[in-house]
Design an enzyme around this catalytic site. Structure first.
Site, PDB file in Angstrom:
ATOM      1  N   LYS A 190       0.872  -1.187   0.000  1.00 49.69           N
ATOM      2  CA  LYS A 190       0.000   0.000   0.000  1.00 49.69           C
ATOM      3  C   LYS A 190       0.898   1.223   0.000  1.00 49.69           C
ATOM      4  CE  LYS A 190      -4.423   1.069   0.280  1.00 49.69           C
ATOM      5  NZ  LYS A 190      -5.606   0.270  -0.128  1.00 49.69           N
ATOM      6  N   ASP A 193      -7.104   4.177  -4.455  1.00 51.48           N
ATOM      7  CA  ASP A 193      -7.760   4.071  -3.145  1.00 51.48           C
ATOM      8  C   ASP A 193      -8.360   5.463  -2.905  1.00 51.48           C
ATOM      9  OD1 ASP A 193      -7.889   2.101  -0.667  1.00 51.48           O
ATOM     10  OD2 ASP A 193      -7.506   4.057   0.191  1.00 51.48           O
TER      11      ASP A 193
HETATM   12  P1  NDP Z   1     -12.955   7.763  -2.884  1.00 50.46           P
HETATM   13  O1  NDP Z   1     -11.890   8.747  -2.671  1.00 50.46           O
HETATM   14  O2  NDP Z   1     -13.495   7.521  -4.238  1.00 50.46           O
HETATM   15  O3  NDP Z   1     -14.202   8.083  -1.933  1.00 50.46           O
HETATM   16  C1  NDP Z   1     -14.047   8.170  -0.565  1.00 50.46           C
HETATM   17  C2  NDP Z   1     -15.374   8.559   0.055  1.00 50.46           C
HETATM   18  O4  NDP Z   1     -15.276   8.449   1.480  1.00 50.46           O
HETATM   19  C3  NDP Z   1     -15.750  10.004  -0.223  1.00 50.46           C
HETATM   20  O5  NDP Z   1     -17.147  10.138  -0.217  1.00 50.46           O
HETATM   21  C4  NDP Z   1     -15.119  10.719   0.972  1.00 50.46           C
HETATM   22  O6  NDP Z   1     -15.706  11.970   1.270  1.00 50.46           O
HETATM   23  C5  NDP Z   1     -15.375   9.743   2.085  1.00 50.46           C
HETATM   24  N1  NDP Z   1     -14.354   9.883   3.104  1.00 50.46           N
HETATM   25  C6  NDP Z   1     -13.017   9.776   2.949  1.00 50.46           C
HETATM   26  N2  NDP Z   1     -12.370   9.994   4.090  1.00 50.46           N
HETATM   27  C7  NDP Z   1     -13.327  10.252   4.990  1.00 50.46           C
HETATM   28  C8  NDP Z   1     -13.301  10.562   6.364  1.00 50.46           C
HETATM   29  N3  NDP Z   1     -12.142  10.661   7.036  1.00 50.46           N
HETATM   30  N4  NDP Z   1     -14.499  10.761   7.004  1.00 50.46           N
HETATM   31  C9  NDP Z   1     -15.672  10.676   6.325  1.00 50.46           C
HETATM   32  N5  NDP Z   1     -15.760  10.393   5.016  1.00 50.46           N
HETATM   33  C10 NDP Z   1     -14.602  10.178   4.368  1.00 50.46           C
HETATM   34  O7  NDP Z   1     -12.385   6.398  -2.263  1.00 50.46           O
HETATM   35  P2  NDP Z   1     -12.869   4.901  -2.509  1.00 50.46           P
HETATM   36  O8  NDP Z   1     -14.339   4.867  -2.718  1.00 50.46           O
HETATM   37  O9  NDP Z   1     -11.969   4.291  -3.480  1.00 50.46           O
HETATM   38  O10 NDP Z   1     -12.525   4.248  -1.083  1.00 50.46           O
HETATM   39  C11 NDP Z   1     -13.472   4.155  -0.018  1.00 50.46           C
HETATM   40  C12 NDP Z   1     -13.026   3.063   0.945  1.00 50.46           C
HETATM   41  O11 NDP Z   1     -12.972   1.808   0.249  1.00 50.46           O
HETATM   42  C13 NDP Z   1     -11.647   3.230   1.569  1.00 50.46           C
HETATM   43  O12 NDP Z   1     -11.669   2.696   2.879  1.00 50.46           O
HETATM   44  C14 NDP Z   1     -10.753   2.362   0.682  1.00 50.46           C
HETATM   45  O13 NDP Z   1      -9.595   1.949   1.364  1.00 50.46           O
HETATM   46  C15 NDP Z   1     -11.691   1.207   0.421  1.00 50.46           C
HETATM   47  N6  NDP Z   1     -11.401   0.386  -0.738  1.00 50.46           N
HETATM   48  C16 NDP Z   1     -11.290   0.925  -1.983  1.00 50.46           C
HETATM   49  C17 NDP Z   1     -11.041   0.116  -3.072  1.00 50.46           C
HETATM   50  C18 NDP Z   1     -10.994   0.648  -4.466  1.00 50.46           C
HETATM   51  O14 NDP Z   1     -10.890  -0.165  -5.391  1.00 50.46           O
HETATM   52  N7  NDP Z   1     -11.081   1.942  -4.694  1.00 50.46           N
HETATM   53  C19 NDP Z   1     -10.837  -1.338  -2.915  1.00 50.46           C
HETATM   54  C20 NDP Z   1     -11.048  -1.823  -1.573  1.00 50.46           C
HETATM   55  C21 NDP Z   1     -11.301  -0.969  -0.539  1.00 50.46           C
HETATM   56  P3  NDP Z   1     -14.935  13.322   0.838  1.00 50.46           P
HETATM   57  O15 NDP Z   1     -15.162  13.452  -0.629  1.00 50.46           O
HETATM   58  O16 NDP Z   1     -15.586  14.391   1.652  1.00 50.46           O
HETATM   59  O17 NDP Z   1     -13.500  13.120   1.193  1.00 50.46           O
HETATM   60  O1  2IT Z   2      -7.875  -1.633  -0.615  1.00 50.06           O
HETATM   61  C1  2IT Z   2      -7.833  -2.139  -1.762  1.00 50.06           C
HETATM   62  O2  2IT Z   2      -7.951  -3.351  -1.938  1.00 50.06           O
HETATM   63  C2  2IT Z   2      -7.638  -1.242  -2.907  1.00 50.06           C
HETATM   64  N1  2IT Z   2      -7.582  -0.033  -2.719  1.00 50.06           N
HETATM   65  C3  2IT Z   2      -7.482  -1.811  -4.276  1.00 50.06           C
HETATM   66  C4  2IT Z   2      -6.075  -2.295  -4.516  1.00 50.06           C
HETATM   67  C5  2IT Z   2      -5.761  -2.727  -5.920  1.00 50.06           C
HETATM   68  O3  2IT Z   2      -4.580  -3.024  -6.131  1.00 50.06           O
HETATM   69  O4  2IT Z   2      -6.636  -2.790  -6.787  1.00 50.06           O
END
Ligand code: NDP
Ligand code: 2IT
Length: 446
Positions: free
Chosen positions: A126, A166
């Protein structure tokens, strides 16, 4: 606490002072693994748990860049190369002002088990930066990404370490990062996943985490003779994972009634249908605005500074960030009749919240199992890049569904209690551990 866990955690805390999220993630895993290791002493003699909790390599670097006013800005970049026993390091990059070493170590640690669960050959890693893309112009984001990659490029590669997105890193950022890597190396390889579809990306990768978390919920619900159809679903976040979870839940007949960002949440009792979701996608992915605008546009309630867990629902999907469901939120969810929690985010529930879910014996799918569809589809993107052949949308979605079913089945094998209750935390931790541990033993003391 089990004294063996206590002793192990004392060592972890002494070696990694102040890294609270890392301690939290390691403690949860060690609570599942220490009893299992006692029954399987080969892992004990090989000190697998001690080794797995120590990153193979940690890279920290300066990221200087020029903002639109010509002023120099300095951020900090990181890449944690946690474990390469079963494949190249693989995991996302997070750009958010809260990013620090402890947060990225917790994410890299979780990634090792998650990637193993996918059954694909990927190690765990990561990275990211304390850079905040919010309020920055596209040009500023590009200059930052170019500077970030100017250091990172020497540490990664299609067979070494393959980053992805992420929080704060989506298609735009992956594009800028890939462009700079290609320029520095003079190579067009699958060094990053989540690429654009015209230049090596996989169909379904943007959808995969949200879709996968929904498929996982479907699997959990089916063990209780239930399904998503007709269920009320509370989703937090409005980013990549939340958007596609909303889409898939709606397609399967559920009703998503909330969406949120770091400022607050909206409650739409009629449900966020396809048209309203396309408004959210445009708002968040193009205009980069706040979720409050949804309330103004569709005339629904907005709750400033609050999380959505007080809204009555059957299914909760935390899709924003770590520790966003605390003990009180968990009690409220259970009291309001929630039967299933499926985590799109990484470690969104505090340990106390998880205990509430387990005591209430509801279906609880932890992130490393429930959100593994994202990285699994990244693994499929790596395969397509190696073959230099793209697969169709249907083919990738089919593979994703099979992978989520298999992850669920693994959790059942390792997590089913004698009373029939499935502890998905133990299931995911032990199921993810075995393959990595066996590979580490086979490869000697490295
Ligand atoms: P994005 O940046 O696309 O979206 C994040 C969302 O969460 C936004 O709505 C953001 O609001 C909100 N957010 C972020 N930080 C905070 C906080 N501290 N408090 C409240 N709201 C918050 O990220 P992703 O959708 O990609 O990721 C969301 C989660 O999913 C994370 O935990 C990530 O690690 C996990 N994840 C993502 C994967 C991926 O493929 N993208 C895979 C597996 C897990 P704002 O716009 O106001 O910041
Ligand atoms: O937390 C996660 O699994 C991710 N942000 C996706 C990682 C990836 O390599 O697709």
């Amino acid at each position: 606490m089990d004294p063996r866990v206590q002793q192990f955690m004392a060592m972890i805390k002494a070696r990694n002072p102040g890294e609270n999220e890392f301690h939290q993630a390691v403690q949860e895993v060690s609570e599942s693994l220490i009893p299992f290791i006692e029954e399987n002493p080969k892992y004990k003699y090989s000190k697998i748990l001690e080794r797995i909790a120590e990153a193979e390599r940690t890279i920290i670097f300066r990221v200087p860049w020029l903002d639109d006013k010509g002023e120099i800005q300095i951020n900090r970049g990181f890449r944690i190369e946690m474990n390469s026993a079963i494949g190249p390091y693989k995991g996302g990059l997070r750009f958010h002002p809260t990013v620090n070493l402890g947060i990225l170590k917790f994410l890299a640690f979780e990634q090792v088990f998650k990637n193993s669960l996918t059954t694909l050959p990927m190690g765990g890693g990561k990275g990211g930066s304390d850079f905040d893309p919010k309020g920055k112009s596209d040009n500023e984001v590009m200059r930052f990404c170019q500077s970030f990659m100017t250091e990172l490029f020497r540490h990664i590669g299609a067979d070494t370490d393959v980053p992805a997105g992420d929080i704060g890193v989506g298609g735009r950022e992956i594009g800028y990062l890939f462009g700079q890597y290609k320029r520095l190396k003079n190579e067009f390889t699958g060094v990053l996943t989540g690429k654009g579809i015209e230049w090596g990306g996989s169909l379904i990768r943007p959808e995969a985490t949200g879709y996968g978390a929904t498929y996982f919920a479907q699997e959990m619900l089916s063990t209780a003779g239930e399904s998503i159809k007709g269920k009320i679903v509370c989703i937090s976040g409005s980013g990549n994972v939340a958007q596609y979870a909303t889409e898939k839940v709606t397609q399967l007949g559920g009703k998503v009634v909330t969406s949120s960002d770091s400022n607050g949440f909206i409650y739409d009792p009629k449900g966020i249908d396809a048209e309203k979701l396309s408004f959210i996608m445009e708002l968040k992915n193009l205009r980069r605005g706040r979720i409050k605008e949804y309330a103004e546009k569709f005339g629904v309630e907005y709750f400033e500074g609050n999380r959505p867990w007080g809204i009555k629902c059957d299914i909760a999907m935390p899709n924003a960030t770590q520790n966003e469901i605390d003990e009180e939120d968990a009690r409220t969810l259970v009291k309001n009749g929630c039967i299933c929690v499926t985590e799109g985010a990484n470690m969104p529930s505090t340990p106390e919240a998880v205990e509430v879910f387990h005591k209430a014996k509801i279906l609880y799918g932890p992130g490393k199992a429930a959100n593994a569809g994202g990285v699994a589809t990244s693994g499929l993107e790596m395969t397509q890049n190696s073959m230099r052949l793209p697969w169709s949308r249907e083919e990738v979605d089919q593979k994703l569904q099979v992978i989520m079913k298999n992850i669920h089945a693994t959790c059942v094998i390792y997590g089913k209690n004698s009373d029939g209750y499935i502890n998905y935390v133990d299931g995911a931790n032990i199921g993810g551990f075995v393959k990595v541990a066996n590979a580490m033993i086979a490869q000697g003391v490295v």
